[in-house]
Design a protein around this motif. Structure first.
Motif, PDB file in Angstrom:
ATOM      1  N   LEU A   1       0.833  -1.208   0.000  1.00 29.63           N
ATOM      2  CA  LEU A   1       0.000   0.000   0.000  1.00 29.63           C
ATOM      3  C   LEU A   1       0.862   1.250   0.000  1.00 29.63           C
ATOM      4  O   LEU A   1       1.891   1.287   0.673  1.00 29.63           O
ATOM      5  CB  LEU A   1      -0.862   0.082   1.277  1.00 29.63           C
ATOM      6  N   VAL A   2       0.427   2.261  -0.770  1.00 28.45           N
ATOM      7  CA  VAL A   2       1.007   3.598  -0.668  1.00 28.45           C
ATOM      8  C   VAL A   2      -0.032   4.425   0.081  1.00 28.45           C
ATOM      9  O   VAL A   2      -1.175   4.531  -0.362  1.00 28.45           O
ATOM     10  CB  VAL A   2       1.307   4.198  -2.050  1.00 28.45           C
ATOM     11  N   GLU A   3       0.366   4.942   1.234  1.00 29.03           N
ATOM     12  CA  GLU A   3      -0.575   5.635   2.111  1.00 29.03           C
ATOM     13  C   GLU A   3      -0.409   7.150   2.055  1.00 29.03           C
ATOM     14  O   GLU A   3       0.710   7.647   1.965  1.00 29.03           O
ATOM     15  CB  GLU A   3      -0.390   5.161   3.553  1.00 29.03           C
ATOM     16  N   TYR A   4      -1.536   7.816   2.081  1.00 31.59           N
ATOM     17  CA  TYR A   4      -1.580   9.276   2.000  1.00 31.59           C
ATOM     18  C   TYR A   4      -2.074   9.871   3.318  1.00 31.59           C
ATOM     19  O   TYR A   4      -2.863   9.240   4.027  1.00 31.59           O
ATOM     20  CB  TYR A   4      -2.480   9.707   0.829  1.00 31.59           C
ATOM     21  N   ASP A   5      -1.646  11.080   3.600  1.00 32.37           N
ATOM     22  CA  ASP A   5      -2.155  11.812   4.761  1.00 32.37           C
ATOM     23  C   ASP A   5      -3.592  12.211   4.439  1.00 32.37           C
ATOM     24  O   ASP A   5      -3.833  13.011   3.528  1.00 32.37           O
ATOM     25  CB  ASP A   5      -1.294  13.068   4.981  1.00 32.37           C
ATOM     26  N   ASP A   6      -4.533  11.597   5.138  1.00 30.95           N
ATOM     27  CA  ASP A   6      -5.948  11.903   4.846  1.00 30.95           C
ATOM     28  C   ASP A   6      -6.581  12.683   5.993  1.00 30.95           C
ATOM     29  O   ASP A   6      -7.759  12.542   6.295  1.00 30.95           O
ATOM     30  CB  ASP A   6      -6.732  10.606   4.564  1.00 30.95           C
ATOM     31  N   THR A   7      -5.747  13.559   6.625  1.00 32.40           N
ATOM     32  CA  THR A   7      -6.289  14.390   7.718  1.00 32.40           C
ATOM     33  C   THR A   7      -6.821  15.727   7.194  1.00 32.40           C
ATOM     34  O   THR A   7      -7.409  16.500   7.927  1.00 32.40           O
ATOM     35  CB  THR A   7      -5.193  14.674   8.772  1.00 32.40           C
ATOM     36  N   THR A   8      -6.566  15.995   5.892  1.00 27.90           N
ATOM     37  CA  THR A   8      -7.144  17.215   5.293  1.00 27.90           C
ATOM     38  C   THR A   8      -7.649  16.859   3.896  1.00 27.90           C
ATOM     39  O   THR A   8      -7.353  15.785   3.384  1.00 27.90           O
ATOM     40  CB  THR A   8      -6.071  18.328   5.097  1.00 27.90           C
ATOM     41  N   ASP A   9      -8.358  17.787   3.280  1.00 27.77           N
ATOM     42  CA  ASP A   9      -8.916  17.554   1.934  1.00 27.77           C
ATOM     43  C   ASP A   9      -7.923  17.947   0.846  1.00 27.77           C
ATOM     44  O   ASP A   9      -8.273  18.626  -0.120  1.00 27.77           O
ATOM     45  CB  ASP A   9     -10.205  18.379   1.767  1.00 27.77           C
ATOM     46  N   LYS A  10      -6.659  17.481   0.992  1.00 34.44           N
ATOM     47  CA  LYS A  10      -5.656  17.880  -0.004  1.00 34.44           C
ATOM     48  C   LYS A  10      -5.661  16.976  -1.234  1.00 34.44           C
ATOM     49  O   LYS A  10      -5.332  17.400  -2.334  1.00 34.44           O
ATOM     50  CB  LYS A  10      -4.260  17.866   0.643  1.00 34.44           C
ATOM     51  N   SER A  11      -5.967  15.725  -1.037  1.00 30.69           N
ATOM     52  CA  SER A  11      -6.030  14.797  -2.179  1.00 30.69           C
ATOM     53  C   SER A  11      -7.447  14.255  -2.252  1.00 30.69           C
ATOM     54  O   SER A  11      -7.858  13.452  -1.407  1.00 30.69           O
ATOM     55  CB  SER A  11      -5.015  13.661  -1.994  1.00 30.69           C
ATOM     56  N   THR A  12      -8.202  14.772  -3.228  1.00 33.00           N
ATOM     57  CA  THR A  12      -9.629  14.438  -3.236  1.00 33.00           C
ATOM     58  C   THR A  12     -10.100  13.908  -4.590  1.00 33.00           C
ATOM     59  O   THR A  12      -9.453  14.120  -5.624  1.00 33.00           O
ATOM     60  CB  THR A  12     -10.470  15.698  -2.921  1.00 33.00           C
ATOM     61  N   LEU A  13     -11.250  13.252  -4.531  1.00 32.22           N
ATOM     62  CA  LEU A  13     -11.949  12.753  -5.719  1.00 32.22           C
ATOM     63  C   LEU A  13     -13.390  13.246  -5.629  1.00 32.22           C
ATOM     64  O   LEU A  13     -14.014  13.141  -4.546  1.00 32.22           O
ATOM     65  CB  LEU A  13     -11.927  11.229  -5.733  1.00 32.22           C
ATOM     66  N   LYS A  14     -13.873  13.833  -6.738  1.00 39.48           N
ATOM     67  CA  LYS A  14     -15.297  14.161  -6.763  1.00 39.48           C
ATOM     68  C   LYS A  14     -15.777  14.009  -8.202  1.00 39.48           C
ATOM     69  O   LYS A  14     -15.014  13.635  -9.089  1.00 39.48           O
ATOM     70  CB  LYS A  14     -15.598  15.546  -6.204  1.00 39.48           C
ATOM     71  N   GLY A  15     -17.084  14.261  -8.403  1.00 37.16           N
ATOM     72  CA  GLY A  15     -17.652  14.101  -9.742  1.00 37.16           C
ATOM     73  C   GLY A  15     -17.933  12.629 -10.014  1.00 37.16           C
ATOM     74  O   GLY A  15     -18.099  11.835  -9.077  1.00 37.16           O
TER      75      GLY A  15
END
Ligand SMILES: NS(=O)(=O)c1ccc2oc(NC(=O)c3ccccc3)nc2c1
Ligand SMILES: [Zn+2]
Length: 263
Positions: free
Chosen positions: A67-81
């Motif tokens: 796994l490559v893990e991301y800091d998900d404590t803020t909305d810096k890397s997001t997906l929408k639509g």
């Protein structure tokens, strides 16, 4: 194409079986996507993946995949639509692959197997504050599935491939920063299938909006071979088992409709 040949895998195949069905589970993943039975939905929007490479933190072997893990404590890397009503935060990505290039993906398209499949895992940060909360809810997670096929070398993947020898064993972790997960998406992100399903490994919770890209990404034979050099086992275990065939068998559709963003 070459890998369009059918592989009907017997139940004897040494792949991860796990519970064949979750008690009462009627929206399990993965599934076979029957193209001619998918329903075009003109309401489906473009996917907007906005990933910040500085949120990338580490890469590790969890004994099932890497796994490559991301800091998900803020909305810096997001997906929408796409099919999504809310904003989802990227928390990790990982892969599933086979012992040979003949199989390895979890989803199939008209029974066509791919040598590997990438999963980009996101959770609904408009409605929840942690993955652990979102994972229990119907609309809690969104996972993008991208098929890998053998072809030319994928330059963006190479940085990740070069890190794998350092995490050969279960439990090993190394720092991994400034990786743009967006480079692993195919050029065409307009064409995808979407359906409601589950996580494909425990806890198998039925909280995933699946978004499976129609276009595969190309990686080289040698890059895939490095995936297979990983081990399921930790350094202490005497018998080392190579990490291959870490995919789940297809699950019953149970009347679900697979929608397509393209006709
Ligand atoms: N093959 S799959 O369906 O994409 C799949 C299957 C099982 C999974 O468990 C988790 N847990 C976290 O990401 C997590 C993230 C942050 C904190 C705790 C857990 N993601 C998964 C994806
Ligand atoms: Zn996965």
């Amino acid at each position: 194409t070459a890998c369009s040949s059918r592989y009907v895998l017997s139940q004897m195949h040494p792949m991860w079986q796990g519970p064949l069905a979750v008690p009462g589970g009627d929206r399990q993943s993965p599934i076979d996507i029957v193209v001619r039975k998918s329903v075009f939905d003109s309401q489906l929007k473009h996917l907007i993946a906005d990933y910040d490479p500085t949120t990338c933190q580490q890469i590790w072997n969890n004994g099932y995949s890497f796994l490559v893990e991301y800091d998900d404590t803020t909305d810096k890397s997001t997906l929408k639509g796409g099919p999504l009503q809310d904003k989802f935060r990227l928390c990790q990505f990982h892969f599933h692959w086979g012992e040979s290039n003949a199989w390895g993906s979890e989803h199939t398209v008209d029974r066509r197997l791919f040598p590997a499949e990438l999963h980009l895992v996101h959770w609904n940060s408009d409605k929840y504050s942690l993955f652990e909360e979102a994972v229990m809810e119907d609309n809690g997670l969104a996972v993008i599935g991208v098929f890998l096929k053998v072809g030319k070398r994928h330059d963006g993947l190479q940085k990740l491939v070069d890190a794998l020898p350092a995490i050969r064993h279960k439990g090993s972790v190394v720092e991994f920063t400034k990786f743009d997960a967006g480079c692993l998406l195919p050029n065409n992100t307009e064409d995808y299938w979407t359906y409601h399903g589950s996580l494909t490994t425990p806890p198998l919770t039925e909280s995933v909006t699946w978004i499976v890209m129609k276009q595969a990404i190309e990686v080289s034979h040698d890059q895939l071979a490095v995936f297979r050099s990983l081990l399921f086992t930790s350094a202490e275990e005497e018998v080392q088992k190579s990490m291959v065939n870490n995919f789940r068998v297809q699950q019953p559709l149970r009347g679900r409709t697979v929608r397509s963003s393209f006709s």
